[in-house]
Structure formats: C-alpha cells, structure tokens
Scaffold this motif. Structure first.
Motif, PDB file in Angstrom:
ATOM      1  N   ALA A   1       0.833  -1.210   0.000  1.00 57.66           N
ATOM      2  CA  ALA A   1       0.000   0.000   0.000  1.00 57.66           C
ATOM      3  C   ALA A   1       0.861   1.250   0.000  1.00 57.66           C
ATOM      4  CB  ALA A   1      -0.932  -0.009   1.208  1.00 57.66           C
ATOM      5  N   GLU A   2       1.945   1.250   0.757  1.00 56.09           N
ATOM      6  CA  GLU A   2       2.838   2.402   0.800  1.00 56.09           C
ATOM      7  C   GLU A   2       3.507   2.617  -0.552  1.00 56.09           C
ATOM      8  OE1 GLU A   2       6.636   4.070   3.430  1.00 56.09           O
ATOM      9  OE2 GLU A   2       5.718   2.122   3.885  1.00 56.09           O
ATOM     10  N   GLU A   3       3.919   1.512  -1.197  1.00 58.18           N
ATOM     11  CA  GLU A   3       4.530   1.629  -2.514  1.00 58.18           C
ATOM     12  C   GLU A   3       3.540   2.195  -3.534  1.00 58.18           C
ATOM     13  OE1 GLU A   3       5.953  -2.234  -3.423  1.00 58.18           O
ATOM     14  OE2 GLU A   3       7.689  -2.137  -2.072  1.00 58.18           O
ATOM     15  N   MET A   4       2.269   1.698  -3.468  1.00 58.64           N
ATOM     16  CA  MET A   4       1.249   2.203  -4.373  1.00 58.64           C
ATOM     17  C   MET A   4       0.990   3.679  -4.127  1.00 58.64           C
ATOM     18  SD  MET A   4      -1.522  -0.911  -4.528  1.00 58.64           S
ATOM     19  CE  MET A   4      -2.586   0.027  -5.592  1.00 58.64           C
ATOM     20  N   ALA A   5       0.935   4.066  -2.861  1.00 60.55           N
ATOM     21  CA  ALA A   5       0.721   5.478  -2.525  1.00 60.55           C
ATOM     22  C   ALA A   5       1.854   6.334  -3.057  1.00 60.55           C
ATOM     23  CB  ALA A   5       0.581   5.641  -1.012  1.00 60.55           C
ATOM     24  N   ASN A   6       3.077   5.850  -2.942  1.00 58.84           N
ATOM     25  CA  ASN A   6       4.227   6.597  -3.466  1.00 58.84           C
ATOM     26  C   ASN A   6       4.152   6.735  -4.989  1.00 58.84           C
ATOM     27  OD1 ASN A   6       5.282   6.877  -0.887  1.00 58.84           O
ATOM     28  ND2 ASN A   6       6.526   5.009  -1.028  1.00 58.84           N
ATOM     29  N   GLU A   7       3.736   5.629  -5.654  1.00 56.50           N
ATOM     30  CA  GLU A   7       3.613   5.684  -7.113  1.00 56.50           C
ATOM     31  C   GLU A   7       2.539   6.688  -7.538  1.00 56.50           C
ATOM     32  OE1 GLU A   7       2.882   1.759  -8.467  1.00 56.50           O
ATOM     33  OE2 GLU A   7       4.890   1.004  -8.005  1.00 56.50           O
ATOM     34  N   VAL A   8       1.371   6.636  -6.839  1.00 64.28           N
ATOM     35  CA  VAL A   8       0.287   7.561  -7.158  1.00 64.28           C
ATOM     36  C   VAL A   8       0.725   9.000  -6.932  1.00 64.28           C
ATOM     37  CG1 VAL A   8      -2.010   8.341  -6.464  1.00 64.28           C
ATOM     38  CG2 VAL A   8      -1.541   5.898  -6.732  1.00 64.28           C
ATOM     39  N   GLU A   9       1.428   9.237  -5.832  1.00 60.77           N
ATOM     40  CA  GLU A   9       1.902  10.585  -5.529  1.00 60.77           C
ATOM     41  C   GLU A   9       2.897  11.063  -6.588  1.00 60.77           C
ATOM     42  OE1 GLU A   9       4.021  13.056  -1.847  1.00 60.77           O
ATOM     43  OE2 GLU A   9       3.651  10.894  -1.693  1.00 60.77           O
ATOM     44  N   ALA A  10       3.787  10.152  -7.018  1.00 54.02           N
ATOM     45  CA  ALA A  10       4.758  10.516  -8.043  1.00 54.02           C
ATOM     46  C   ALA A  10       4.064  10.834  -9.366  1.00 54.02           C
ATOM     47  CB  ALA A  10       5.759   9.371  -8.236  1.00 54.02           C
ATOM     48  N   GLU A  11       3.059  10.026  -9.731  1.00 49.75           N
ATOM     49  CA  GLU A  11       2.318  10.293 -10.967  1.00 49.75           C
ATOM     50  C   GLU A  11       1.560  11.612 -10.876  1.00 49.75           C
ATOM     51  OE1 GLU A  11      -0.145   6.951 -11.704  1.00 49.75           O
ATOM     52  OE2 GLU A  11       1.499   5.604 -12.242  1.00 49.75           O
ATOM     53  N   ALA A  12       0.962  11.869  -9.704  1.00 52.29           N
ATOM     54  CA  ALA A  12       0.236  13.131  -9.529  1.00 52.29           C
ATOM     55  C   ALA A  12       1.176  14.322  -9.653  1.00 52.29           C
ATOM     56  CB  ALA A  12      -0.462  13.144  -8.167  1.00 52.29           C
ATOM     57  N   GLU A  13       2.353  14.231  -9.069  1.00 49.25           N
ATOM     58  CA  GLU A  13       3.329  15.312  -9.185  1.00 49.25           C
ATOM     59  C   GLU A  13       3.770  15.501 -10.633  1.00 49.25           C
ATOM     60  OE1 GLU A  13       6.511  14.381  -6.582  1.00 49.25           O
ATOM     61  OE2 GLU A  13       5.412  14.873  -4.736  1.00 49.25           O
ATOM     62  N   GLU A  14       3.947  14.388 -11.357  1.00 50.83           N
ATOM     63  CA  GLU A  14       4.350  14.481 -12.757  1.00 50.83           C
ATOM     64  C   GLU A  14       3.266  15.146 -13.592  1.00 50.83           C
ATOM     65  OE1 GLU A  14       5.849  11.534 -16.402  1.00 50.83           O
ATOM     66  OE2 GLU A  14       5.411  10.736 -14.401  1.00 50.83           O
ATOM     67  N   LEU A  15       1.989  14.741 -13.346  1.00 54.95           N
ATOM     68  CA  LEU A  15       0.878  15.362 -14.071  1.00 54.95           C
ATOM     69  C   LEU A  15       0.765  16.843 -13.746  1.00 54.95           C
ATOM     70  CD1 LEU A  15      -1.876  12.601 -13.739  1.00 54.95           C
ATOM     71  CD2 LEU A  15      -0.620  13.230 -15.798  1.00 54.95           C
ATOM     72  N   ALA A  16       0.948  17.188 -12.471  1.00 53.22           N
ATOM     73  CA  ALA A  16       0.880  18.594 -12.074  1.00 53.22           C
ATOM     74  C   ALA A  16       1.985  19.403 -12.761  1.00 53.22           C
ATOM     75  CB  ALA A  16       0.987  18.718 -10.561  1.00 53.22           C
ATOM     76  N   THR A  17       3.171  18.812 -12.854  1.00 55.64           N
ATOM     77  CA  THR A  17       4.283  19.491 -13.522  1.00 55.64           C
ATOM     78  C   THR A  17       3.986  19.694 -15.002  1.00 55.64           C
ATOM     79  OG1 THR A  17       5.845  18.507 -11.948  1.00 55.64           O
ATOM     80  CG2 THR A  17       6.748  19.381 -14.004  1.00 55.64           C
ATOM     81  N   GLU A  18       3.451  18.652 -15.655  1.00 54.19           N
ATOM     82  CA  GLU A  18       3.105  18.762 -17.075  1.00 54.19           C
ATOM     83  C   GLU A  18       2.020  19.812 -17.288  1.00 54.19           C
ATOM     84  OE1 GLU A  18       2.030  14.895 -18.358  1.00 54.19           O
ATOM     85  OE2 GLU A  18       4.071  14.093 -18.308  1.00 54.19           O
ATOM     86  N   ALA A  19       0.996  19.803 -16.400  1.00 58.09           N
ATOM     87  CA  ALA A  19      -0.076  20.794 -16.536  1.00 58.09           C
ATOM     88  C   ALA A  19       0.448  22.208 -16.356  1.00 58.09           C
ATOM     89  CB  ALA A  19      -1.175  20.503 -15.509  1.00 58.09           C
ATOM     90  N   GLU A  20       1.335  22.391 -15.405  1.00 55.44           N
ATOM     91  CA  GLU A  20       1.911  23.710 -15.169  1.00 55.44           C
ATOM     92  C   GLU A  20       2.736  24.168 -16.367  1.00 55.44           C
ATOM     93  OE1 GLU A  20       4.689  25.998 -11.804  1.00 55.44           O
ATOM     94  OE2 GLU A  20       4.192  23.870 -11.617  1.00 55.44           O
ATOM     95  N   ALA A  21       3.506  23.221 -16.918  1.00 54.47           N
ATOM     96  CA  ALA A  21       4.306  23.570 -18.093  1.00 54.47           C
ATOM     97  C   ALA A  21       3.413  23.909 -19.283  1.00 54.47           C
ATOM     98  CB  ALA A  21       5.235  22.409 -18.450  1.00 54.47           C
TER      99      ALA A  21
END
Length: 225
Positions: free
Chosen positions: A64-84
């Motif tokens: 569960a912790e690994e999945m949460a980390n993956e989801v958080e990393a994907e969310a940060e990546e999407l946020a970065t792409e949206a900002e760019a």
C-alpha cells in the motif's frame, strides 16, 4: 503341597496389583503427557498463525505504501506537465497579443499616412495653382461625374456621383456623396449650380461650394425619382 500352592497364590495376588498399578500409572502418565503436549502444540500453532498474519499485514502495508508513493509521483508528474502546458499557452497568448497589437499599430499608421496623403492630394495649399475656368463645351455631365468636391474651408467633402441636366441639355444640378470614409456611410445630396463654383486644377475638373460641411450634412438625402 498346600503350603506351596498357598505361597504361589500369595505371589500371584501380590503381583497382580503391582501390574495393575503399573498399568494405571502408565496410562495416567500417557494421558498426562498427551494433556501436557496438546496445549503446547496449540500455542505453537497460534503463534505461527499470528506470525503469518503479522507478516501478511506487513506485506500489505508495504505494498500500500509503494502504491501510494507511485500515485503521488504520478500526480506530481501530471501537475508538472499541466503547469508547463499552462505556461506555454500563456506565452503563446502573450506573443499572439503582442503580434496583434503590432499589426493594429501598423494598420493605424498606414491609415493615418493614407489619410494625410489624401488630405495633401485633395486639399492643395494657398500656394498651389489657382482654379482655372472651364472652356466652352467642357462643362458636360460626363466630365463632371466623379469630380472631387470641396467645401467653404477648401476641405474635400466627396465626389460628384450624378449630374442632372435640363431639357436643353445644360447642367442644372449635381448629386454629391458627402460624409463617410473611403466610400462607407456616404449620403447623396443635391446642389444647384448656384451653390457651386466649377473649374480646373492641373487639368482636372474641381467643384467648390460655399456651403460648410455641417450645412452639407444637414441637407436631406437625395432620392432619385
């Protein structure tokens, strides 16, 4: 002989309880041993189950912790792409606005220059050539049509769009399109020959009127019969 049999019986009688006691003790010992071993086996089993459960829980928590980390990393990546993407769109919009502003400025400059050129062309200064009178036969409907017309302040007000002749073939009045800009929004008005002074400047027919622009704008719109 009797004494011997009696002795043997005593021996057998004495031995039987002994064997019986031994068997009872063996049975008791076996049961006690079973009773003692059984709880030990149950406790060990429960300990193993508990350990396995804890191990499974730990594994699930880790996953569960690994999945949460993956989801958080994907969310940060999407946020970065949206900002760019938003920044890129903002830059494109800003560049487009600057380009439109520059084009509007260039068009305004071109329009202003064209207006100045037209003003210079249609409003000759006092030092320019004087208007020459027309020769006999030059005042015809064909020659007047399209002639530029100027008001009492020597400002260009429009062109002759139509010529009205009488039954003798002489020019009686002219229709001049006044107002508007570059042919847009013009109003045709009728002027009689008494309101006009017609001559030539640099070989071109020129029509002057003593009326002001305000007086011309106040005239009714000409309606053809």
């Amino acid at each position: 002989m009797k004494h011997l049999m009696l002795s043997t019986s005593l021996i057998v009688a004495t031995a039987v309880p002994a064997f019986a006691g031994t068997e009872t003790e063996a049975t008791g010992n076996a049961e006690a041993e079973v009773q003692i071993q059984t709880p030990a086996a149950d406790v060990s089993g429960e300990a193993n189950v508990s350990g396995e459960t804890q191990a499974d829980t730990g594994t699930l928590e880790q996953e569960a912790e690994e999945m949460a980390n993956e989801v958080e990393a994907e969310a940060e990546e999407l946020a970065t792409e949206a900002e760019a993407g938003a920044a890129e769109l903002a830059n494109e919009a800003e560049a487009g606005a600057a380009e439109v502003e520059q084009e509007a400025s260039e068009m305004a400059t071109e329009t202003e220059n064209a207006a100045e050129s037209m003003s210079d062309a249609v409003n000759p200064d006092a030092d320019g050539p004087a208007m020459e009178p027309l020769a006999e036969g030059e005042l015809t409907a064909e020659a007047l049509t399209g002639a530029w017309t100027y008001d009492s302040k020597d400002e260009h007000i429009g062109e002759v769009s139509q010529v009205i002749v009488n039954t003798n073939g002489s020019v009686e009045a002219v229709i001049i399109d006044v107002g508007g800009f570059l042919g847009i929004g013009e109003k045709p008005v009728e002027l009689t020959m008494g309101d006009l002074d017609i001559g030539k400047v640099d070989g071109d027919i020129r029509v002057n009127t003593h009326l002001t622009r305000e007086e011309l704008d106040a005239l009714p719109e000409y309606q053809a019969d």
